[in-house]
Design a protein around this motif. Structure first.
Motif, PDB file in Angstrom:
ATOM      1  N   ASP A 240      -4.565   6.969  -8.906  1.00  0.00           N
ATOM      2  CA  ASP A 240      -5.095   7.866  -7.534  1.00  0.00           C
ATOM      3  C   ASP A 240      -6.789   6.883  -6.833  1.00  0.00           C
ATOM      4  O   ASP A 240      -7.689   7.616  -8.524  1.00  0.00           O
ATOM      5  CB  ASP A 240      -4.821   8.848  -7.867  1.00  0.00           C
ATOM      6  CG  ASP A 240      -5.952   9.902  -6.931  1.00  0.00           C
ATOM      7  OD1 ASP A 240      -5.537   9.612  -5.843  1.00  0.00           O
ATOM      8  OD2 ASP A 240      -6.308  11.555  -6.928  1.00  0.00           O
ATOM      9  N   LEU A 241      -6.999   6.408  -6.477  1.00  0.00           N
ATOM     10  CA  LEU A 241      -8.361   5.438  -6.112  1.00  0.00           C
ATOM     11  C   LEU A 241      -8.638   6.680  -4.830  1.00  0.00           C
ATOM     12  O   LEU A 241      -8.568   6.707  -4.096  1.00  0.00           O
ATOM     13  CB  LEU A 241      -7.890   3.910  -5.481  1.00  0.00           C
ATOM     14  CG  LEU A 241      -7.506   3.714  -6.625  1.00  0.00           C
ATOM     15  CD1 LEU A 241      -6.678   2.174  -5.554  1.00  0.00           C
ATOM     16  CD2 LEU A 241      -7.678   3.102  -7.667  1.00  0.00           C
ATOM     17  N   PRO A 242     -10.364   6.594  -5.258  1.00  0.00           N
ATOM     18  CA  PRO A 242     -10.996   7.658  -4.247  1.00  0.00           C
ATOM     19  C   PRO A 242     -11.688   6.583  -3.445  1.00  0.00           C
ATOM     20  O   PRO A 242     -11.949   5.075  -3.603  1.00  0.00           O
ATOM     21  CB  PRO A 242     -12.620   7.632  -5.487  1.00  0.00           C
ATOM     22  CG  PRO A 242     -12.907   6.890  -6.305  1.00  0.00           C
ATOM     23  CD  PRO A 242     -11.284   6.955  -6.305  1.00  0.00           C
ATOM     24  N   VAL A 243     -11.977   7.553  -2.261  1.00  0.00           N
ATOM     25  CA  VAL A 243     -11.852   5.787  -0.730  1.00  0.00           C
ATOM     26  C   VAL A 243     -12.949   6.756   0.313  1.00  0.00           C
ATOM     27  O   VAL A 243     -12.745   7.977   0.867  1.00  0.00           O
ATOM     28  CB  VAL A 243     -10.509   5.655  -0.236  1.00  0.00           C
ATOM     29  CG1 VAL A 243     -11.338   4.992   1.455  1.00  0.00           C
ATOM     30  CG2 VAL A 243      -9.253   5.772  -0.483  1.00  0.00           C
ATOM     31  N   GLU A 244     -14.275   6.073   0.638  1.00  0.00           N
ATOM     32  CA  GLU A 244     -15.453   6.737   0.707  1.00  0.00           C
ATOM     33  C   GLU A 244     -14.852   5.767   2.458  1.00  0.00           C
ATOM     34  O   GLU A 244     -14.159   6.875   3.337  1.00  0.00           O
ATOM     35  CB  GLU A 244     -16.480   5.739   0.508  1.00  0.00           C
ATOM     36  CG  GLU A 244     -17.645   6.239   1.398  1.00  0.00           C
ATOM     37  CD  GLU A 244     -19.498   6.179   1.649  1.00  0.00           C
ATOM     38  OE1 GLU A 244     -19.597   5.733   2.087  1.00  0.00           O
ATOM     39  OE2 GLU A 244     -19.068   6.001  -0.180  1.00  0.00           O
ATOM     40  N   THR A 245     -14.129   4.661   2.715  1.00  0.00           N
ATOM     41  CA  THR A 245     -13.720   4.611   4.227  1.00  0.00           C
ATOM     42  C   THR A 245     -12.975   3.477   3.324  1.00  0.00           C
ATOM     43  O   THR A 245     -13.371   2.556   2.676  1.00  0.00           O
ATOM     44  CB  THR A 245     -15.310   3.955   4.876  1.00  0.00           C
ATOM     45  OG1 THR A 245     -15.928   2.699   4.806  1.00  0.00           O
ATOM     46  CG2 THR A 245     -16.022   5.226   5.309  1.00  0.00           C
ATOM     47  N   GLY A 246     -11.812   3.152   4.304  1.00  0.00           N
ATOM     48  CA  GLY A 246     -10.702   1.925   4.461  1.00  0.00           C
ATOM     49  C   GLY A 246      -9.838   1.283   5.252  1.00  0.00           C
ATOM     50  O   GLY A 246     -10.392   2.449   6.061  1.00  0.00           O
ATOM     51  N   VAL A 247      -9.409   0.865   5.231  1.00  0.00           N
ATOM     52  CA  VAL A 247      -8.410   0.421   6.348  1.00  0.00           C
ATOM     53  C   VAL A 247      -6.927  -0.412   5.820  1.00  0.00           C
ATOM     54  O   VAL A 247      -7.225  -0.803   4.917  1.00  0.00           O
ATOM     55  CB  VAL A 247      -9.028  -0.753   7.018  1.00  0.00           C
ATOM     56  CG1 VAL A 247      -8.123  -0.958   8.258  1.00  0.00           C
ATOM     57  CG2 VAL A 247     -10.311  -0.985   8.034  1.00  0.00           C
ATOM     58  N   MET A 248      -6.321   0.492   5.982  1.00  0.00           N
ATOM     59  CA  MET A 248      -4.763   0.235   5.446  1.00  0.00           C
ATOM     60  C   MET A 248      -4.128  -0.060   6.454  1.00  0.00           C
ATOM     61  O   MET A 248      -3.605  -0.201   7.722  1.00  0.00           O
ATOM     62  CB  MET A 248      -3.583   1.672   5.147  1.00  0.00           C
ATOM     63  CG  MET A 248      -2.921   1.733   4.687  1.00  0.00           C
ATOM     64  SD  MET A 248      -1.514   3.032   3.792  1.00  0.00           S
ATOM     65  CE  MET A 248      -2.697   3.774   2.892  1.00  0.00           C
ATOM     66  N   ALA A 249      -3.280  -1.258   6.059  1.00  0.00           N
ATOM     67  CA  ALA A 249      -2.199  -2.202   7.132  1.00  0.00           C
ATOM     68  C   ALA A 249      -0.982  -1.535   6.573  1.00  0.00           C
ATOM     69  O   ALA A 249      -0.966  -2.080   4.613  1.00  0.00           O
ATOM     70  CB  ALA A 249      -2.881  -3.388   7.632  1.00  0.00           C
ATOM     71  N   VAL A 250       0.432  -1.401   7.274  1.00  0.00           N
ATOM     72  CA  VAL A 250       1.612  -0.957   6.661  1.00  0.00           C
ATOM     73  C   VAL A 250       2.706  -2.446   7.960  1.00  0.00           C
ATOM     74  O   VAL A 250       2.394  -2.250   8.918  1.00  0.00           O
ATOM     75  CB  VAL A 250       2.325   0.121   6.964  1.00  0.00           C
ATOM     76  CG1 VAL A 250       3.287  -0.117   6.731  1.00  0.00           C
ATOM     77  CG2 VAL A 250       1.081   0.920   5.880  1.00  0.00           C
ATOM     78  N   LYS A 251       3.308  -3.237   7.318  1.00  0.00           N
ATOM     79  CA  LYS A 251       4.219  -4.248   7.401  1.00  0.00           C
ATOM     80  C   LYS A 251       5.544  -4.621   7.197  1.00  0.00           C
ATOM     81  O   LYS A 251       4.755  -4.900   6.058  1.00  0.00           O
ATOM     82  CB  LYS A 251       3.458  -5.014   8.595  1.00  0.00           C
ATOM     83  CG  LYS A 251       4.135  -6.036   9.209  1.00  0.00           C
ATOM     84  CD  LYS A 251       3.421  -7.062  10.093  1.00  0.00           C
ATOM     85  CE  LYS A 251       4.374  -7.985  10.720  1.00  0.00           C
ATOM     86  NZ  LYS A 251       3.621  -8.955  11.549  1.00  0.00           N
ATOM     87  N   ALA A 252       6.115  -4.166   6.819  1.00  0.00           N
ATOM     88  CA  ALA A 252       7.678  -4.625   6.730  1.00  0.00           C
ATOM     89  C   ALA A 252       7.578  -4.230   5.273  1.00  0.00           C
ATOM     90  O   ALA A 252       7.928  -5.626   4.684  1.00  0.00           O
ATOM     91  CB  ALA A 252       7.439  -5.735   6.650  1.00  0.00           C
ATOM     92  N   ASN A 253       7.177  -3.325   4.786  1.00  0.00           N
ATOM     93  CA  ASN A 253       7.079  -3.146   3.074  1.00  0.00           C
ATOM     94  C   ASN A 253       5.993  -3.095   2.587  1.00  0.00           C
ATOM     95  O   ASN A 253       6.199  -3.583   1.222  1.00  0.00           O
ATOM     96  CB  ASN A 253       8.386  -2.684   2.497  1.00  0.00           C
ATOM     97  CG  ASN A 253       9.388  -1.827   2.820  1.00  0.00           C
ATOM     98  OD1 ASN A 253       9.216  -0.829   3.503  1.00  0.00           O
ATOM     99  ND2 ASN A 253      10.944  -2.392   2.121  1.00  0.00           N
ATOM    100  N   ASN A 254       5.413  -3.709   3.232  1.00  0.00           N
ATOM    101  CA  ASN A 254       3.728  -4.621   2.617  1.00  0.00           C
ATOM    102  C   ASN A 254       2.638  -4.028   2.607  1.00  0.00           C
ATOM    103  O   ASN A 254       2.479  -3.433   4.200  1.00  0.00           O
ATOM    104  CB  ASN A 254       3.411  -5.886   2.748  1.00  0.00           C
ATOM    105  CG  ASN A 254       4.657  -7.140   2.767  1.00  0.00           C
ATOM    106  OD1 ASN A 254       4.393  -7.042   1.238  1.00  0.00           O
ATOM    107  ND2 ASN A 254       6.106  -7.446   3.155  1.00  0.00           N
TER     108      ASN A 254
END
Length: 92
Positions: free
Chosen positions: A69-83
């Motif tokens: 469980d990682l705290p996040v202030e800001t970030g970007v998540m990219a999901v593609k083909a189970n990655n």
């Protein structure tokens, strides 16, 4: 008549979470959860391609239990083909 087997579908997500210092987490999980401007969301295997700015936290689950469980202030998540790639701390 012999039946052909359907190809096995990967049921895990390959996740890499990075910040400016390097890799914080790399491994396979069953699901993950985070938050964006629309509220909380989950990503499971076979999820549609998806990019989002995230905040608050990223929770990684394996066999129904939170393994990270990682705290996040800001970030970007990219999901593609189970990655799943997550980049933390890139927005100011």
């Amino acid at each position: 008549m012999a039946r052909t087997q359907a190809p096995k579908i990967e049921e895990k997500l390959a996740v890499v979470i990075r910040d400016r210092g390097g890799v914080l987490y790399e491994g396979k999980v069953d699901s993950l959860s985070s938050y964006n401007d629309q509220g909380p969301f989950d990503v499971l295997a076979l999820h549609a391609n998806f990019i989002s700015i995230i905040k608050k936290s990223v929770s990684l689950r394996l066999r129904g239990k939170v393994v990270e469980d990682l705290p996040v202030e800001t970030g970007v998540m990219a999901v593609k083909a189970n990655n799943v790639e997550v980049y933390l701390g890139i927005l100011h």
